[in-house]
Design an enzyme around this catalytic site. Structure first.
Site, PDB file in Angstrom:
ATOM      1  N   CYS A 109      10.070 -13.789  -6.559  1.00  0.00           N
ATOM      2  CA  CYS A 109       9.432 -12.677  -7.248  1.00  0.00           C
ATOM      3  C   CYS A 109      10.185 -12.329  -8.514  1.00  0.00           C
ATOM      4  O   CYS A 109      11.318 -12.737  -8.710  1.00  0.00           O
ATOM      5  CB  CYS A 109       9.283 -11.466  -6.340  1.00  0.00           C
ATOM      6  N   LYS A 134      14.845 -10.797 -15.682  1.00  0.00           N
ATOM      7  CA  LYS A 134      13.732 -11.669 -15.302  1.00  0.00           C
ATOM      8  C   LYS A 134      14.280 -12.784 -14.411  1.00  0.00           C
ATOM      9  O   LYS A 134      15.428 -13.213 -14.560  1.00  0.00           O
ATOM     10  CB  LYS A 134      13.066 -12.275 -16.545  1.00  0.00           C
ATOM     11  N   ASP A 135      13.445 -13.271 -13.521  1.00  0.00           N
ATOM     12  CA  ASP A 135      13.856 -14.281 -12.553  1.00  0.00           C
ATOM     13  C   ASP A 135      14.285 -15.584 -13.219  1.00  0.00           C
ATOM     14  O   ASP A 135      13.797 -15.950 -14.281  1.00  0.00           O
ATOM     15  CB  ASP A 135      12.696 -14.578 -11.604  1.00  0.00           C
ATOM     16  N   ARG A 136      15.181 -16.296 -12.529  1.00  0.00           N
ATOM     17  CA  ARG A 136      15.577 -17.624 -12.995  1.00  0.00           C
ATOM     18  C   ARG A 136      14.467 -18.637 -12.766  1.00  0.00           C
ATOM     19  O   ARG A 136      14.194 -19.481 -13.633  1.00  0.00           O
ATOM     20  CB  ARG A 136      16.852 -18.069 -12.259  1.00  0.00           C
TER      21      ARG A 136
END
EC number: 5.4.99.27
Length: 355
Positions: free
Chosen positions: A353, A83-85
């Site tokens: 994203c 998952k994105d930071r």
């Protein structure tokens, strides 16, 4: 080194020009992701499962912190997906603790990481085990006509969007793809496992996006042709389309979709003109395709059309659009957003994203 842009790495939009522009991720709370897991947890076993909320922290760093706090090696910390930071995310992790009591994980927690739930299970969390991701996106600084936005949103809810791999798969400026090409031309694989995985994924994703871009340009990305390999939204299995399969009502219902190649060993199992197109793509990138096959990658498929489950939207403020939707695992929220709005850069180094 030239910087690769969005059109180089993805391809054309399917639903026309963007309706306007907005900012995504002005703050972490503007991009929220909740992992959807369809695994009944038993409450007992040698694996401790953790439901974790993290803010401004990537998955790998969260895993390292949990492992250090638990006193286990990193190989004993598992998660389903990255998952994105630059987001507020909630996802599962598991710790392998055979014969051990639940550890004190207080050292891992802080303003950017909270453990919301703990339970035991007999098995570890496997990569890709999550069924879907739920997204809540808050787009600020909105400059667009609501009538156009509403019409576009209704259209993509009904028709889906091209299932491109998002920009972050390729790294800043396409750097992961540049490195993948370099490795392919030198016929080598990085010794570092994470780098190897990153470069192989970038190479496969680029080839898939190239094929999808061709079909978007000709308007066939959402239609089955004889020779296509068809797959259901949540299935990794596929079957060959003949004339009868091309008339299947489940295609129009967005349950069944044409697929594109995730390159690996052997020729694609597609047929007719679809196979010719995919082999022509391979012929245009021979070093990359040989490298992926030699690395032992199995030939897989990915649906070309991305259905958007439960799409809802509203305007909490005049210049704010809030979107809520669910996507299958491995699919990218910003390929949905790019069919609606252009994103205004915010100076962040990571691409806006998540998946």
């Amino acid at each position: 080194m030239s910087v690769l842009g969005e059109l180089d790495l993805l391809g054309p939009r399917a639903h026309g020009a963007a309706c306007g522009e907005a900012v995504l991720k002005a703050v972490a709370e503007d991009f929220q992701v909740d992992e959807v897991l369809d695994i009944p947890l038993s409450g007992e076993g040698e694996h401790l499962w953790l439901w974790v909320e993290k803010r401004g922290l990537n998955t790998e760093e969260a895993a390292r912190r949990l492992g250090r706090a638990a006193g286990v090696q990193q190989k004993n910390v598992s998660y389903a997906g990255l998952k994105d930071r630059q987001a507020l995310t909630r996802q599962w992790f598991s710790l392998h603790l055979p014969g051990k009591a639940d550890p004190d994980l207080g050292a891992a927690e802080g303003a950017d990481l909270r453990i919301l739930r703990r339970t035991r299970h007999s098995r570890k969390l496997q990569r890709g085990a999550h069924a879907a991701n739920g997204f809540t996106l808050r787009l600020t600084g909105l400059r667009a006509e609501r009538a156009l936005l509403d019409a576009r949103l209704e259209r993509i809810a009904a028709d889906g969007v091209p299932n491109y791999f998002g920009l972050q798969r390729f790294g800043h400026g396409g750097g992961n793809l540049v490195d993948a090409r370099s490795c392919a031309e030198q016929d080598l694989l990085p010794a570092n496992r994470n780098l190897r995985s990153r470069f192989l994924s970038a190479g496969r994703s680029y080839l898939f996006n190239r094929l999808l871009a061709e079909r978007v340009a000709e308007g066939s990305w959402n239609r089955a042709a004889v020779g296509d390999l068809l797959a259901f939204t949540d299935s990794r299995s596929f079957f060959l389309a003949g004339e009868e399969e091309c008339r299947d009502a489940r295609l129009a219902a967005l349950d069944l979709h044409p697929t594109g190649p995730l390159w690996g060993e052997g020729d694609p199992p597609s047929g007719a003109g679809v196979l010719e197109r995919e082999l022509a793509l391979a012929g245009s990138e021979p070093a990359l395709c040989r490298w992926l096959a030699k690395a032992g990658m199995a030939h897989e498929r990915r649906i070309l059309r991305l259905p958007i489950q439960g799409l809802a939207w509203h305007y909490p403020e005049p210049d704010v659009l809030q979107l809520e939707f669910v996507l299958p695992a491995g699919c990218f929220a910003t390929v949905v957003v790019r069919e609606i709005l252009d994103l205004v850069p915010t100076g962040q180094t990571e691409n806006p994203c998540a998946y």
